[in-house]
Design a protein around this motif. Structure first.
Motif, PDB file in Angstrom:
ATOM      1  N   GLU A   1       6.525   0.731  20.349  1.00 28.10           N
ATOM      2  CA  GLU A   1       6.643   0.500  21.792  1.00 28.10           C
ATOM      3  C   GLU A   1       7.146   1.731  22.538  1.00 28.10           C
ATOM      4  OE1 GLU A   1       9.113  -2.927  22.168  1.00 28.10           O
ATOM      5  OE2 GLU A   1       7.457  -4.313  21.823  1.00 28.10           O
ATOM      6  N   GLN A   2       8.097   2.476  21.965  1.00 33.54           N
ATOM      7  CA  GLN A   2       8.710   3.577  22.695  1.00 33.54           C
ATOM      8  C   GLN A   2       7.937   4.881  22.590  1.00 33.54           C
ATOM      9  OE1 GLN A   2      12.637   3.806  21.108  1.00 33.54           O
ATOM     10  NE2 GLN A   2      13.309   1.898  22.065  1.00 33.54           N
ATOM     11  N   ARG A   3       7.566   5.272  21.405  1.00 33.92           N
ATOM     12  CA  ARG A   3       7.071   6.638  21.210  1.00 33.92           C
ATOM     13  C   ARG A   3       5.558   6.762  21.099  1.00 33.92           C
ATOM     14  NH1 ARG A   3      11.272   6.482  17.347  1.00 33.92           N
ATOM     15  NH2 ARG A   3      13.242   7.196  18.246  1.00 33.92           N
ATOM     16  N   GLY A   4       4.820   5.706  21.349  1.00 36.68           N
ATOM     17  CA  GLY A   4       3.366   5.809  21.321  1.00 36.68           C
ATOM     18  C   GLY A   4       2.766   5.895  19.936  1.00 36.68           C
ATOM     19  N   PHE A   5       3.475   5.405  18.928  1.00 36.16           N
ATOM     20  CA  PHE A   5       2.911   5.374  17.587  1.00 36.16           C
ATOM     21  C   PHE A   5       1.984   4.175  17.456  1.00 36.16           C
ATOM     22  CE2 PHE A   5       6.776   7.826  16.558  1.00 36.16           C
ATOM     23  CZ  PHE A   5       6.211   8.833  15.793  1.00 36.16           C
ATOM     24  N   THR A   6       1.153   4.198  16.424  1.00 33.56           N
ATOM     25  CA  THR A   6       0.306   3.068  16.096  1.00 33.56           C
ATOM     26  C   THR A   6       0.447   2.784  14.603  1.00 33.56           C
ATOM     27  OG1 THR A   6      -1.919   2.165  16.290  1.00 33.56           O
ATOM     28  CG2 THR A   6      -1.766   4.471  15.663  1.00 33.56           C
ATOM     29  N   LEU A   7       0.076   1.593  14.192  1.00 28.34           N
ATOM     30  CA  LEU A   7       0.163   1.220  12.779  1.00 28.34           C
ATOM     31  C   LEU A   7      -1.249   1.122  12.206  1.00 28.34           C
ATOM     32  CD1 LEU A   7       2.888  -1.556  13.061  1.00 28.34           C
ATOM     33  CD2 LEU A   7       3.137   0.633  11.915  1.00 28.34           C
ATOM     34  N   VAL A   8      -1.496   1.854  11.125  1.00 23.89           N
ATOM     35  CA  VAL A   8      -2.806   1.828  10.488  1.00 23.89           C
ATOM     36  C   VAL A   8      -2.648   1.533   9.001  1.00 23.89           C
ATOM     37  CG1 VAL A   8      -3.955   3.380  12.099  1.00 23.89           C
ATOM     38  CG2 VAL A   8      -2.780   4.333  10.144  1.00 23.89           C
ATOM     39  N   PRO A   9      -3.589   0.764   8.427  1.00 24.75           N
ATOM     40  CA  PRO A   9      -3.550   0.523   6.983  1.00 24.75           C
ATOM     41  C   PRO A   9      -4.140   1.724   6.242  1.00 24.75           C
ATOM     42  CG  PRO A   9      -5.362  -0.677   7.957  1.00 24.75           C
ATOM     43  CD  PRO A   9      -4.633  -0.013   9.084  1.00 24.75           C
ATOM     44  N   LEU A  10      -3.460   2.190   5.195  1.00 28.03           N
ATOM     45  CA  LEU A  10      -3.960   3.315   4.400  1.00 28.03           C
ATOM     46  C   LEU A  10      -4.712   2.835   3.169  1.00 28.03           C
ATOM     47  CD1 LEU A  10      -0.896   5.723   4.527  1.00 28.03           C
ATOM     48  CD2 LEU A  10      -2.959   5.776   5.911  1.00 28.03           C
ATOM     49  N   ASP A  11      -4.169   1.825   2.491  1.00 30.70           N
ATOM     50  CA  ASP A  11      -4.867   1.306   1.317  1.00 30.70           C
ATOM     51  C   ASP A  11      -4.378  -0.082   0.948  1.00 30.70           C
ATOM     52  OD1 ASP A  11      -2.591   1.331  -0.430  1.00 30.70           O
ATOM     53  OD2 ASP A  11      -2.935   3.420  -0.921  1.00 30.70           O
ATOM     54  N   LEU A  12      -5.131  -0.712   0.060  1.00 30.33           N
ATOM     55  CA  LEU A  12      -4.723  -1.958  -0.581  1.00 30.33           C
ATOM     56  C   LEU A  12      -4.587  -1.638  -2.057  1.00 30.33           C
ATOM     57  CD1 LEU A  12      -7.069  -4.666   0.998  1.00 30.33           C
ATOM     58  CD2 LEU A  12      -4.671  -4.286   1.489  1.00 30.33           C
ATOM     59  N   HIS A  13      -3.534  -2.144  -2.693  1.00 32.67           N
ATOM     60  CA  HIS A  13      -3.345  -1.881  -4.113  1.00 32.67           C
ATOM     61  C   HIS A  13      -2.619  -3.053  -4.767  1.00 32.67           C
ATOM     62  CE1 HIS A  13       0.269  -0.297  -2.080  1.00 32.67           C
ATOM     63  NE2 HIS A  13       0.925  -0.762  -3.138  1.00 32.67           N
ATOM     64  N   TYR A  14      -2.703  -3.088  -6.106  1.00 35.41           N
ATOM     65  CA  TYR A  14      -1.980  -4.097  -6.865  1.00 35.41           C
ATOM     66  C   TYR A  14      -0.615  -3.548  -7.235  1.00 35.41           C
ATOM     67  CZ  TYR A  14      -6.441  -6.461  -7.709  1.00 35.41           C
ATOM     68  OH  TYR A  14      -7.626  -7.105  -7.567  1.00 35.41           O
ATOM     69  N   LYS A  15       0.399  -4.405  -7.165  1.00 41.61           N
ATOM     70  CA  LYS A  15       1.731  -4.040  -7.640  1.00 41.61           C
ATOM     71  C   LYS A  15       2.313  -5.295  -8.274  1.00 41.61           C
ATOM     72  CE  LYS A  15       6.077  -1.971  -6.264  1.00 41.61           C
ATOM     73  NZ  LYS A  15       6.847  -1.462  -5.136  1.00 41.61           N
ATOM     74  N   ALA A  16       2.547  -5.236  -9.556  1.00 41.47           N
ATOM     75  CA  ALA A  16       3.068  -6.380 -10.320  1.00 41.47           C
ATOM     76  C   ALA A  16       2.192  -7.619 -10.127  1.00 41.47           C
ATOM     77  CB  ALA A  16       4.509  -6.668  -9.928  1.00 41.47           C
ATOM     78  N   GLY A  17       0.879  -7.432 -10.115  1.00 44.03           N
ATOM     79  CA  GLY A  17      -0.052  -8.544 -10.009  1.00 44.03           C
ATOM     80  C   GLY A  17      -0.274  -9.068  -8.597  1.00 44.03           C
TER      81      GLY A  17
END
Length: 156
Positions: free
Chosen positions: A96-112
């Motif tokens: 909200e403050q600094r103009g960042f955005t959220l993007v997905p980088l990858d999907l992975h398995y971790k402990a099933g």
């Protein structure tokens, strides 16, 4: 040890990555089976914040032909991301403050379990994208030159 499922390579080209986070993903049974079969695409995905919760939009999971008849699979279903409340609050503040955005980088398995690597990022300007492309081309050319130099006959 985590095994990569799908990667959003375009995100690193389009954005300056500031911070990375790992989030759990809420999935249906048919989606887990389709992911195991490799029927997932993350290229057009992005993360939004609604009511203090994170949601992954645009992650396409194509249903298998063997999906159950009593389930109506929706390929572009919005998926909820799971993170600690403090982390989500911190992300909300930065977005909200600094103009960042959220993007997905990858999907992975971790402990099933299926996890999503998301990043706090800022969009690159056109000249930054060109710079990234020049660096990538130079690295490729440099590798090609080194290969030929090493593998070529010795000149004395």
């Amino acid at each position: 040890m985590s095994a990569l499922i799908a990667e959003n390579r375009r995100a690193r080209f389009e954005y300056h990555i500031e911070e990375q986070f790992e989030a759990g993903v809420v999935l249906d049974g048919w989606e887990v089976k389709a992911i195991r079969a490799g029927q997932v695409q993350l290229t057009d995905g992005y993360v939004v914040i609604r009511n203090g919760e994170l949601y992954l939009i645009g992650c396409r999971i194509n249903a298998l032909r063997s999906a159950s008849t009593h389930v109506s699979p929706e390929a572009d279903r919005t998926k909820k991301l799971l993170m600690h409340k403090e982390q989500i609050r911190r992300l909300i503040g930065k977005v909200e403050q600094r103009g960042f955005t959220l993007v997905p980088l990858d999907l992975h398995y971790k402990a099933g379990r299926v996890k999503a690597e998301i990043a706090l990022a800022k969009g690159k300007a056109q000249h930054d994208k060109r710079e990234t492309e020049k660096k990538r081309d130079w690295e490729r050319e440099k590798g090609r030159l080194m290969r030929h130099k090493v593998s070529g006959p010795a000149k004395d």
